[in-house]
Design an enzyme around this catalytic site. Structure first.
Site, PDB file in Angstrom:
ATOM      1  N   GLY A  81       0.839  -1.202   0.000  1.00 13.30           N
ATOM      2  CA  GLY A  81       0.000   0.000   0.000  1.00 13.30           C
ATOM      3  C   GLY A  81       0.868   1.244   0.000  1.00 13.30           C
ATOM      4  N   GLY A 107       7.246  -5.822  11.540  1.00  8.34           N
ATOM      5  CA  GLY A 107       8.628  -6.132  11.170  1.00  8.34           C
ATOM      6  C   GLY A 107       9.377  -4.839  10.906  1.00  8.34           C
ATOM      7  N   ASP A 108      10.597  -4.942  10.427  1.00  8.88           N
ATOM      8  CA  ASP A 108      11.400  -3.720  10.259  1.00  8.88           C
ATOM      9  C   ASP A 108      10.790  -2.760   9.238  1.00  8.88           C
ATOM     10  OD1 ASP A 108      12.060  -5.543   8.265  1.00  8.88           O
ATOM     11  OD2 ASP A 108      14.089  -4.781   8.031  1.00  8.88           O
ATOM     12  N   GLY A 109      10.196  -3.299   8.165  1.00 10.11           N
ATOM     13  CA  GLY A 109       9.594  -2.446   7.135  1.00 10.11           C
ATOM     14  C   GLY A 109       8.437  -1.647   7.692  1.00 10.11           C
ATOM     15  N   SER A 110       7.510  -2.354   8.359  1.00 12.93           N
ATOM     16  CA  SER A 110       6.333  -1.671   8.916  1.00 12.93           C
ATOM     17  C   SER A 110       6.742  -0.680   9.993  1.00 12.93           C
ATOM     18  CB  SER A 110       5.377  -2.665   9.571  1.00 12.93           C
ATOM     19  OG  SER A 110       5.057  -3.676   8.692  1.00 12.93           O
ATOM     20  N   THR A 131       8.304 -11.208  13.215  1.00 15.87           N
ATOM     21  CA  THR A 131       8.555 -11.687  11.855  1.00 15.87           C
ATOM     22  C   THR A 131       9.172 -13.074  11.924  1.00 15.87           C
ATOM     23  OG1 THR A 131       9.886 -11.499   9.850  1.00 15.87           O
ATOM     24  CG2 THR A 131      10.767 -10.378  11.757  1.00 15.87           C
ATOM     25  N   ILE A 132       8.698 -13.939  11.049  1.00 16.46           N
ATOM     26  CA  ILE A 132       9.295 -15.283  11.004  1.00 16.46           C
ATOM     27  C   ILE A 132      10.720 -15.202  10.458  1.00 16.46           C
ATOM     28  CG2 ILE A 132       7.054 -16.410  10.713  1.00 16.46           C
ATOM     29  CD1 ILE A 132       7.997 -17.014   7.768  1.00 16.46           C
ATOM     30  N   ASP A 133      11.086 -14.068   9.857  1.00 16.70           N
ATOM     31  CA  ASP A 133      12.446 -13.921   9.302  1.00 16.70           C
ATOM     32  C   ASP A 133      13.477 -13.658  10.400  1.00 16.70           C
ATOM     33  OD1 ASP A 133      11.007 -14.004   6.941  1.00 16.70           O
ATOM     34  OD2 ASP A 133      11.046 -11.836   6.654  1.00 16.70           O
ATOM     35  N   GLU A 229      14.955 -18.666   0.712  1.00 18.41           N
ATOM     36  CA  GLU A 229      14.414 -18.029  -0.511  1.00 18.41           C
ATOM     37  C   GLU A 229      15.298 -16.895  -1.032  1.00 18.41           C
ATOM     38  OE1 GLU A 229      10.580 -16.318   0.412  1.00 18.41           O
ATOM     39  OE2 GLU A 229      11.397 -14.975   1.915  1.00 18.41           O
TER      40      GLU A 229
HETATM   41  O1  F6P Z   1       8.592 -11.195   6.011  1.00 16.81           O
HETATM   42  C1  F6P Z   1       7.860 -12.357   6.205  1.00 16.81           C
HETATM   43  C2  F6P Z   1       7.676 -13.100   4.915  1.00 16.81           C
HETATM   44  O2  F6P Z   1       6.929 -14.277   5.188  1.00 16.81           O
HETATM   45  C3  F6P Z   1       8.957 -13.410   4.158  1.00 16.81           C
HETATM   46  O3  F6P Z   1       9.651 -14.501   4.715  1.00 16.81           O
HETATM   47  C4  F6P Z   1       8.423 -13.640   2.779  1.00 16.81           C
HETATM   48  O4  F6P Z   1       9.405 -13.372   1.792  1.00 16.81           O
HETATM   49  C5  F6P Z   1       7.319 -12.626   2.684  1.00 16.81           C
HETATM   50  O5  F6P Z   1       6.917 -12.329   4.000  1.00 16.81           O
HETATM   51  C6  F6P Z   1       6.119 -13.099   1.909  1.00 16.81           C
HETATM   52  O6  F6P Z   1       5.235 -12.047   1.812  1.00 16.81           O
HETATM   53  P1  F6P Z   1       3.759 -12.164   1.271  1.00 16.81           P
HETATM   54  O7  F6P Z   1       2.917 -12.713   2.385  1.00 16.81           O
HETATM   55  O8  F6P Z   1       3.390 -10.786   0.916  1.00 16.81           O
HETATM   56  O9  F6P Z   1       3.785 -13.107   0.110  1.00 16.81           O
END
Ligand code: F6P
Length: 356
Positions: A81, A107-110, A131-133, A229
């Site tokens: 958005g 997460g860091d972005g938000s 965040t799962i990251d 990924e």
């Molecule tokens: O940041 C969390 C995450 O699950 C990442 O590991 C992944 O790349 C991304 O979000 C996937 O985002 P979306 O749910 O928008 O496909």
């Protein structure tokens, strides 16, 4: 006079968010006698001035607390958005809802976006990392990571048995964006033979050498390869695609590795690819995530009580502390250090993690 605080979940969902919401409501209403407004879909809720009062009784189901074990977020979330062009309206939403403070789980972005809005609009903001990251800086753990590690580990356990039954190589692509935390933790826990992460370059011949070693030394014809990924190709490219909404998404490195193995392996290898995808974001939150969610929720409410704003609660050395959001944003994403003890641990188990 009692405060009125808002709570929102922003960015990708993960297990444990509902437990944070529950704790914030419980601590703010019972300890401080404040009102808590649940803001749906993060900045979208501010934009539309949509929010409703959350009370503990309303969150119960016949006296049972379903939020403890419920994945996702009852508030909904968004991770895209154009907040920039709507900044004025979003900022005005905080005023319109008459908030004294806002607790944002992101997460860091938000958190970066919300901090910017907060400084423009003079909001009293407190952040909670999720965040799962696990790539938010200044915190050793973020909500959702522990559960995701368990989910991936469980998948690796399952895949190992089918791999062994058919003498196959299983390539498993896991999430994590540009960080390899999820891949390396679950890879170690789930007995992977190879773990490829964005932070460490690897060579395909070495991957194949590892598979050969398993065959020759241990008469083992199956193997499990975990690939994050965000890991790059052997020539250093990121694998991604642009989705129907024009967003760039990481995807394809697992396919690449799967296709490359027969090229570099002298033996005919039967290889299968599993992309775990959003399964990693779902599920029942682990006990570890629930405890952290409770500790973070309580600490965030206390920060509001102490009027310590523009800070994020964090887990450091086994304790909840708080750090300035500005520092967190500057230092994120936090990546796996190639020299870390965890990488050494993986190598000590005989796992090929790239380089050397
Ligand atoms: O940041 C969390 C995450 O699950 C990442 O590991 C992944 O790349 C991304 O979000 C996937 O985002 P979306 O749910 O928008 O496909």
């Amino acid at each position: 006079m009692g405060k009125r605080i808002g709570i929102m979940t922003s960015g990708g969902d993960c297990p444990g968010l509902n437990m944070v919401i529950r704790t914030v409501v419980s601590h703010a209403t019972i300890t401080y006698d404040w009102e808590v407004l649940g803001i749906p879909y993060a900045t979208q809720g501010l934009l539309e001035r949509k929010a409703s009062t959350l009370n503990l009784h309303g969150l119960d189901l016949h006296g049972i607390d379903p939020l403890l074990s419920m994945g996702g977020t009852i508030l909904g979330s968004i991770n895209k958005g154009d907040t920039q062009s709507q900044a004025k309206d979003i900022i005005a939403g905080y005023e319109a809802l008459e908030l004294d403070a806002l607790i944002a789980i992101g997460g860091d972005g938000s958190l970066a976006i919300l901090r910017e809005l907060a400084s423009q609009g003079n909001w009293n903001l407190v952040g909670i990392p999720k965040t799962i990251d696990n790539d938010v800086a200044f915190t050793e753990r973020s909500i959702g990571f522990d559960t995701a590690v368990n989910t991936v580990t469980d998948a690796l356990n399952r895949l190992t048995f089918t791999a062994a039954s058919h003498d196959r190589i299983m390539v498993v692509e896991v999430m994590g964006r540009t960080a390899g935390h999820l891949a390396i933790h679950a890879g170690i826990a789930g007995g992977a033979d190879v773990i490829l992460i964005p932070e460490i370059p690897y060579s395909l011949p070495k991957v194949c050498q590892k598979l050969q070693e398993l065959r020759k030394q241990w008469q083992r014809k199956f193997a499990v390869i975990v690939v994050a990924e965000g890991a790059k190709t052997a020539t250093g490219e990121i694998s991604c695609y642009t989705d129907s909404l024009g967003e760039v998404r990481l995807r394809g490195i697992g396919q690449y590795i799967t296709e490359q193995l027969p090229v570099c392996s002298p033996e005919q290898v039967d290889t299968r690819l599993t992309i775990l995808g959003h399964v990693q974001r779902g599920g029942i939150p682990s006990a570890g995530d629930r405890v952290m969610a409770a500790a973070f929720g309580k600490a965030a409410v206390d920060l509001v009580a102490q009027e310590e704003f523009a800070r994020m609660v964090a887990w450091r050395n086994g304790e909840v502390v708080s750090v300035p959001l500005e520092l967190v944003i500057k230092q994120s994403p936090s990546l796996v250090s190639p020299q870390s003890g965890l990488v050494q641990t993986a190598r000590s188990l005989g796992i090929y993690v790239g380089e050397s």
